[in-house]
Motif scaffolding. Structure first.
Motif, PDB file in Angstrom:
ATOM      1  N   THR A  13       0.839  -1.211   0.000  1.00  0.00           N
ATOM      2  CA  THR A  13       0.000   0.000   0.000  1.00  0.00           C
ATOM      3  C   THR A  13       0.868   1.254   0.000  1.00  0.00           C
ATOM      4  O   THR A  13       0.654   2.189  -0.792  1.00  0.00           O
ATOM      5  CB  THR A  13      -0.895   0.011   1.269  1.00  0.00           C
ATOM      6  OG1 THR A  13      -1.502  -1.254   1.385  1.00  0.00           O
ATOM      7  CG2 THR A  13      -1.943   1.099   1.211  1.00  0.00           C
ATOM      8  N   ASN A  14       1.887   1.261   0.888  1.00  0.00           N
ATOM      9  CA  ASN A  14       2.758   2.436   0.966  1.00  0.00           C
ATOM     10  C   ASN A  14       3.570   2.616  -0.314  1.00  0.00           C
ATOM     11  O   ASN A  14       3.824   3.744  -0.746  1.00  0.00           O
ATOM     12  CB  ASN A  14       3.701   2.312   2.165  1.00  0.00           C
ATOM     13  CG  ASN A  14       2.982   2.666   3.450  1.00  0.00           C
ATOM     14  OD1 ASN A  14       2.360   3.718   3.563  1.00  0.00           O
ATOM     15  ND2 ASN A  14       3.046   1.771   4.418  1.00  0.00           N
ATOM     16  N   GLU A  18       2.591   1.767  -3.329  1.00  0.00           N
ATOM     17  CA  GLU A  18       1.686   2.345  -4.345  1.00  0.00           C
ATOM     18  C   GLU A  18       1.500   3.855  -4.102  1.00  0.00           C
ATOM     19  O   GLU A  18       1.515   4.650  -5.033  1.00  0.00           O
ATOM     20  CB  GLU A  18       0.329   1.628  -4.288  1.00  0.00           C
ATOM     21  CG  GLU A  18       0.389   0.245  -4.911  1.00  0.00           C
ATOM     22  CD  GLU A  18      -0.837  -0.610  -4.597  1.00  0.00           C
ATOM     23  OE1 GLU A  18      -0.912  -1.726  -5.129  1.00  0.00           O
ATOM     24  OE2 GLU A  18      -1.696  -0.159  -3.783  1.00  0.00           O
TER      25      GLU A  18
END
Ligand code: ADP
Length: 484
Positions: A278-279, A281
């Motif tokens: 997530t980070n 992205e």
């Protein structure tokens, strides 16, 4: 007559009687005195010198022999008196003769008494040869002065080879603590007990349970150390084999427990990995903007690093738990072991909806132990508590884990749950192998916990709570208090 009086241990190895040189010397001396007394001078009580002959006879004669020697000397005194003074028999000469006879009689009584004491002591010392125990005596400078037959058998050296040698050099003794400390304890208490490793004459290691006693003289000054050793080499080897078997069993059940925790562990690893993705992205998005947001990117990368570390920590702990290594005794803080175990159980706690209370004593003294094994104990107790609480309503599931300093020498860890508790009938059987009330239970968890805690010199117990639930607690000695 004299040779008949020689005691039986004067017989040589080839079976023939051997007259010791002291006997020859004593006989020569007696003849010399007789000659001087009879033919040279009778002005002094020369016969008194026979006392020396009587005293010498103690070393090579039995009791009857000493009496015979004394009678022989008295006879020579009287003959000398007759030769030198007969037929006048002046008062002076008679007095000297009586003094000589009196001196010989007194010396004989003392010599016989001294000899019976020596014989009694010798036979007492010979008794020590009958025991199966290994006994030896050393002076305060560790020079061996006595070595019994048991010592000859256990260590292989004959008595005559070891007398006069320094015991711990001869046997390359390995002490459980510095020698100075052991000696200080011996001087203080008069005794010491512990395990020693000696090397025997064949070069093999002999482990013994050793007991030392200090001998003091009339003024209280230490004079000698009596060491009694019991061979425990075989028992020690059996103990080592048992410990290895237990460690293997502990490993197998540890891996089995890890199997039960697979879902939680996968989650523990997955969560930081998902965080990294997530980070990552988000980073790409912030970098793709017309004006890249470097501040945001830096924060996201920092989170990615911390997530990466978290995942690698979990894997590191798992690898340690799954590894089948030799137990390693290190100094550790039980609070850390609890925290590490809880970290692995994080997901389990959430999925079981358990209200967790952790109350760890600050400044808890360190203990000595194997980190992985102690983690295994805590994880086992936690898994059991979760499984027990699965049968009660979610709102009532509470788990409390506490660490405390119990006494000035011990620390205690307590795990209290709010499950169904322990039936009185089961309390005594909980820690025995293969006892389980679960349909799929192996019944090995608590038994292994007990052998681990026992091997750490501690104690584990369980009890039903006053209210609902059960409490398990284990006590370990503080590091440094084990030998006390
Ligand atoms: P297993 O979990 O395979 O049954 P254990 O040796 O870990 O083997 O546990 C033995 C038994 O002790 C369990 O079957 C259960 O009956 C009892 N027990 C252990 N922990 C608890 C607990 N927290 N509350 C109630 N009973 C327990």
């Amino acid at each position: 007559m004299l040779s008949n009086a020689l005691s039986e241990h004067r017989i040589s190895l080839d079976g023939r009687r051997r007259i010791p040189y002291v006997a020859v010397l004593a006989f020569g001396l007696a003849l010399g005195i007789f000659f001087v007394h009879s033919f040279v001078s009778n002005r002094f009580a020369v016969g008194v010198l026979y006392v020396v002959v009587v005293v010498m006879s103690v070393s090579f004669c039995s009791r009857r022999g000493v009496l015979a020697v004394a009678a022989f000397c008295m006879a020579l005194t009287v003959i000398s008196f007759i030769i030198s003074d007969g037929p006048n028999y002046s008062e002076d000469y008679i007095a000297r003769c009586i003094v000589s006879l009196f001196a010989i009689s007194v010396a004989t009584v003392l010599a016989v008494r001294m000899q019976s004491v020596t014989v009694a002591l010798r036979s007492q010392a010979e008794l020590l040869d009958l025991t199966h125990e290994t006994i030896f005596v050393r002076a305060m400078d560790d020079i061996i002065t006595y070595w019994n037959r048991g010592a000859e058998e256990l260590y292989g050296w004959p008595r005559e080879k070891v007398i006069g040698q320094v015991s711990h050099h001869l046997m390359q003794t390995r002490f459980p603590a510095p020698r100075e400390r052991i000696l200080a304890e011996l001087l203080l208490n008069g005794r010491w007990e512990g395990e020693l490793v000696h090397i025997n004459r064949d070069g093999a290691e002999v482990t013994v349970a050793s007991r030392w006693s200090l001998q003091r003289d009339a003024r209280g000054a230490p004079t000698a150390i009596l060491e009694t050793d019991t061979d425990i080499t075989a028992a020690k080897q059996a103990q080592d084999t048992l410990a290895k078997a237990q460690a293997k069993l502990a490993h197998v059940t540890r891996v089995a427990t890890l199997g039960e925790l697979t879902a939680s562990i996968a989650h523990e690893v997955n969560q930081p990995l998902a965080g990294i993705v997530t980070n990552g992205e988000a980073c790409l998005r912030w970098l793709g903007r017309d004006e890249p947001q470097y501040g945001e990117v830096r924060a996201a990368v920092t989170r990615m690093i911390s997530d990466g570390r978290r995942a690698s920590e979990v894997i590191k702990r798992l690898r340690a738990l799954a590894k089948n290594g030799e137990p390693q005794q290190v100094t550790l803080n039980l609070n850390d072991v609890i925290s590490e175990s809880l970290a692995l159980m994080h997901r389990e706690i959430i999925s079981h909806r358990v209200a967790l209370e952790v109350d760890l004593a600050p400044d808890l003294p360190v203990v000595r132990g194997d980190r992985v094994q102690l983690q295994q104990v805590i994880i086992n107790l936690l898994v059991n508590a979760f499984q027990a609480m699965a049968s009660v309503a979610e709102a009532r599931r509470a788990l409390c884990i506490v660490s405390r300093l119990l006494t000035s020498r011990e620390v205690v860890v307590t795990i209290r749950d709010s499950g169904p508790g322990i039936a009185a009938i089961d309390e005594a059987r909980l820690f025995t192998a293969f006892f389980s009330t679960k349909s799929d239970g192996m019944g090995m968890g608590l038994s292994i916990c007990r052998s681990i805690i026992d091997a750490h010199g501690g104690h584990i117990s369980a009890s039903a709570n006053n209210g609902p639930g059960a409490t398990f607690q284990f006590i370990l000695p503080m590091h440094g208090s084990e030998a006390a």
